[in-house]
Design an enzyme around this catalytic site. Structure first.
Site, PDB file in Angstrom:
ATOM      1  N   THR A 146      66.075 -68.207  17.344  1.00  0.00           N
ATOM      2  CA  THR A 146      64.626 -68.195  17.202  1.00  0.00           C
ATOM      3  C   THR A 146      64.264 -67.282  16.030  1.00  0.00           C
ATOM      4  O   THR A 146      65.137 -66.746  15.357  1.00  0.00           O
ATOM      5  CB  THR A 146      63.939 -67.681  18.484  1.00  0.00           C
ATOM      6  OG1 THR A 146      64.116 -66.255  18.575  1.00  0.00           O
ATOM      7  CG2 THR A 146      64.525 -68.332  19.729  1.00  0.00           C
ATOM      8  N   CYS A 147      62.972 -67.075  15.821  1.00  0.00           N
ATOM      9  CA  CYS A 147      62.560 -66.205  14.721  1.00  0.00           C
ATOM     10  C   CYS A 147      62.921 -64.748  14.996  1.00  0.00           C
ATOM     11  O   CYS A 147      62.963 -63.928  14.069  1.00  0.00           O
ATOM     12  CB  CYS A 147      61.058 -66.337  14.484  1.00  0.00           C
ATOM     13  SG  CYS A 147      60.047 -65.973  15.932  1.00  0.00           S
ATOM     14  N   SER A 185      61.661 -59.635  24.332  1.00  0.00           N
ATOM     15  CA  SER A 185      60.964 -60.181  23.169  1.00  0.00           C
ATOM     16  C   SER A 185      60.224 -59.097  22.399  1.00  0.00           C
ATOM     17  O   SER A 185      59.918 -58.028  22.932  1.00  0.00           O
ATOM     18  CB  SER A 185      59.958 -61.255  23.612  1.00  0.00           C
ATOM     19  OG  SER A 185      60.626 -62.388  24.111  1.00  0.00           O
ATOM     20  N   GLU A 210      56.122 -62.661  26.221  1.00  0.00           N
ATOM     21  CA  GLU A 210      55.618 -63.832  25.491  1.00  0.00           C
ATOM     22  C   GLU A 210      56.171 -65.116  26.105  1.00  0.00           C
ATOM     23  O   GLU A 210      57.228 -65.132  26.725  1.00  0.00           O
ATOM     24  CB  GLU A 210      55.963 -63.717  24.006  1.00  0.00           C
ATOM     25  CG  GLU A 210      57.450 -63.618  23.698  1.00  0.00           C
ATOM     26  CD  GLU A 210      58.026 -64.935  23.243  1.00  0.00           C
ATOM     27  OE1 GLU A 210      57.312 -65.939  23.260  1.00  0.00           O
ATOM     28  OE2 GLU A 210      59.209 -64.957  22.885  1.00  0.00           O
ATOM     29  N   ASP A 211      55.428 -66.214  25.887  1.00  0.00           N
ATOM     30  CA  ASP A 211      55.713 -67.467  26.581  1.00  0.00           C
ATOM     31  C   ASP A 211      56.737 -68.350  25.886  1.00  0.00           C
ATOM     32  O   ASP A 211      57.460 -69.097  26.532  1.00  0.00           O
ATOM     33  CB  ASP A 211      54.414 -68.283  26.731  1.00  0.00           C
ATOM     34  CG  ASP A 211      53.369 -67.544  27.541  1.00  0.00           C
ATOM     35  OD1 ASP A 211      53.697 -67.094  28.640  1.00  0.00           O
ATOM     36  OD2 ASP A 211      52.231 -67.412  27.063  1.00  0.00           O
ATOM     37  N   GLY A 240      52.950 -76.433   8.710  1.00  0.00           N
ATOM     38  CA  GLY A 240      53.944 -76.650   9.764  1.00  0.00           C
ATOM     39  C   GLY A 240      53.274 -77.160  11.018  1.00  0.00           C
ATOM     40  O   GLY A 240      52.393 -76.484  11.571  1.00  0.00           O
ATOM     41  N   SER A 241      53.689 -78.323  11.479  1.00  0.00           N
ATOM     42  CA  SER A 241      53.080 -78.894  12.690  1.00  0.00           C
ATOM     43  C   SER A 241      54.063 -78.930  13.851  1.00  0.00           C
ATOM     44  O   SER A 241      53.958 -79.767  14.745  1.00  0.00           O
ATOM     45  CB  SER A 241      52.554 -80.307  12.402  1.00  0.00           C
ATOM     46  OG  SER A 241      53.608 -81.155  11.989  1.00  0.00           O
ATOM     47  N   ARG A 259      65.746 -63.805  17.077  1.00  0.00           N
ATOM     48  CA  ARG A 259      67.114 -63.587  17.546  1.00  0.00           C
ATOM     49  C   ARG A 259      68.018 -64.748  17.148  1.00  0.00           C
ATOM     50  O   ARG A 259      67.568 -65.873  16.921  1.00  0.00           O
ATOM     51  CB  ARG A 259      67.143 -63.407  19.058  1.00  0.00           C
ATOM     52  CG  ARG A 259      66.775 -64.641  19.853  1.00  0.00           C
ATOM     53  CD  ARG A 259      66.714 -64.357  21.348  1.00  0.00           C
ATOM     54  NE  ARG A 259      65.566 -63.512  21.669  1.00  0.00           N
ATOM     55  CZ  ARG A 259      65.664 -62.230  22.024  1.00  0.00           C
ATOM     56  NH1 ARG A 259      66.845 -61.656  22.125  1.00  0.00           N
ATOM     57  NH2 ARG A 259      64.591 -61.526  22.298  1.00  0.00           N
ATOM     58  N   GLN A 313      62.123 -72.209  24.342  1.00  0.00           N
ATOM     59  CA  GLN A 313      63.246 -72.160  23.400  1.00  0.00           C
ATOM     60  C   GLN A 313      64.583 -72.117  24.132  1.00  0.00           C
ATOM     61  O   GLN A 313      65.563 -72.711  23.686  1.00  0.00           O
ATOM     62  CB  GLN A 313      63.089 -70.950  22.481  1.00  0.00           C
ATOM     63  CG  GLN A 313      61.915 -71.089  21.515  1.00  0.00           C
ATOM     64  CD  GLN A 313      61.528 -69.779  20.847  1.00  0.00           C
ATOM     65  OE1 GLN A 313      61.769 -68.696  21.403  1.00  0.00           O
ATOM     66  NE2 GLN A 313      60.925 -69.859  19.676  1.00  0.00           N
TER      67      GLN A 313
END
Length: 430
Positions: free
Chosen positions: A49-50, A106, A111-112, A187-188, A52, A117
């Protein structure tokens, strides 16, 4: 099996190092397949993820597996990762997994987004047969536990993620006229769509959106009726009109370069939520532009944070209790597998013995049935005492020792049963 995790995260790894260890979809799949070729590694899940990059493996040799994973990061990613890599094994690895999935580990507590993820990481590995019974069980239990505590304690009742925090930051920057600010989302994907949802909820009236492909722009238009879709190749052209840009793409390359930036006539805030980063660092040096990355949000606290911190302490205790139960399941699963294997070996050897005896003896159908019944019964009697002993075990180390013995005595492919020629040999070798 034991759980081992090796990786880097936001706690002590700078963003410029984290992005060197990140996995895109293609490299993630390649990484799983490469690691599965190692004899010491049975199952693999990669969570990238952004904040980790972590590799979870199931192994019978934790020390060897952790060495392989560390070397993999340095060889396949970058040697610069070495001082930032952490290694956790066994129970510590399980605790870490639960803390990650619940959001306790986190950057923004509770955070959700990490829950989704973790689900995605499990599914991607499962789709290519990268994980089996063990890792699937560990991840699913962590996911189920997280859903339960989020319901019980409402730790995420107020939406909080990098996307929502970025939107709140914009609102704080422009408390009087935030609703009229022009904001471009590049970014969508999930983060971009989340940012758009939060803008709708917070009353932002002028969102713009662009993406390299228009795969889900209909969904974006349904979320916010005022969203204006911009062609990706025209993204630089509308920047002078914008007050804020939020980037959240999965691109492996920068999508906003300093040399291509147009003349800025009013203050512009650029928020880069991607990893690897979307925006060239030099963009932040342009007069009138403030460039923020995910690391700038580490210290932002929302009004619910004190409550979240108290609840986190309770959840940490529950995690320990949950893991006690999970490890007990793992211990008894070893016994169940050994019992199953012993029963299977007993049936296999009994059937081979029956086949060989019937092939050497001239028996009527009734005699053959009786012989088969006696042989199966005797083989069953042979394994019943060890099975009873196995079921009485509750010490993990003892179980592991017995498991090794059983594996040695009853290998996966036992020697084929052979009966000697009874005319010339008084002994039958079984």
């Amino acid at each position: 099996m034991k759980l081992v995790v090796v990786g880097i995260n936001h706690r002590d790894t700078p963003i410029e190092i984290r992005e060197k260890g990140s996995f895109l979809h293609r490299t993630l799949i390649e990484g799983i397949r490469t690691l599965l070729k190692e004899d010491a590694i049975a199952e693999v899940i990669i969570l990238s993820t952004c904040n980790r990059s972590e590799i979870y493996v199931a192994t019978r040799n934790p020390s060897e597996a952790s060495d392989i994973l560390s070397q993999f990061y340095m060889t396949e990613k970058s040697e610069e990762l070495e001082p930032f890599l952490f290694v956790k094994k066994g129970r510590d690895a399980l605790v870490h997994l639960y803390e990650v999935v619940t959001g306790l580990d986190s950057m923004i507590l509770g955070e959700d987004q990490i829950l989704g993820q973790a689900k995605d990481a499990l599914e991607k590995s499962h789709d290519i047969n990268g994980c089996g019974k063990y890792l699937t069980k560990m991840f699913r239990e962590a996911i189920t536990f997280t859903k339960k505590v989020k319901t019980d304690y409402k730790i995420s009742e107020t939406p909080l993620s990098l996307s929502s925090t970025a939107v709140k930051h914009i609102k704080r920057q422009h408390p009087e006229d935030y609703g009229n600010k022009k904001i471009l989302i590049i970014g969508s994907g999930k983060m971009g769509v989340l940012a758009l949802r939060y803008m709708k909820a917070e009353g932002f009236q002028n969102p713009y959106m662009t993406n390299r492909t228009f795969h889900n722009m209909d969904e974006c238009e349904a979320i916010h009726e005022n969203v204006q879709v911009v062609r990706y190749e025209n993204r630089y052209d509308i920047i002078p009109e914008m007050d804020v840009i939020i980037t959240a793409t999965a691109s492996p390359h920068v999508i906003l370069k300093a040399e291509n930036m147009p003349q800025i006539n009013k203050p512009l805030t650029v928020i880069d939520l991607a990893l690897p980063r979307d925006v060239e660092e030099a963009v932040g040096n342009i007069d009138g532009i403030e460039l923020l990355t995910i690391d700038h949000f580490k210290d932002i606290m929302d009004e619910k944070m004190a409550y979240r911190q108290e609840i986190a302490k309770i959840i940490e205790v529950e995690i320990q209790s949950e893991i006690d139960g999970l490890l007990s399941w793992v211990t008894h699963a070893k016994v169940d597998n050994m019992v199953k294997n012993l029963n299977e070996k007993s049936r296999q050897l009994a059937n081979e013995t029956i086949t060989n005896l019937c092939g050497h003896l001239e028996l009527s159908e009734k005699e053959a049935e009786y012989l088969a019944k006696i042989v199966r019964s005797k083989f069953r009697e042979m394994v019943m005492p060890p099975i009873k002993q196995l079921k009485s075990l509750d010490n993990e180390e003892a179980i592991i020792g017995i498991e090794k013995t059983v594996t040695y005595l009853f290998p996966e492919k036992p020697a084929k049963l052979v009966l000697g020629d009874q005319k010339n040999d008084d002994t039958a070798v079984i």
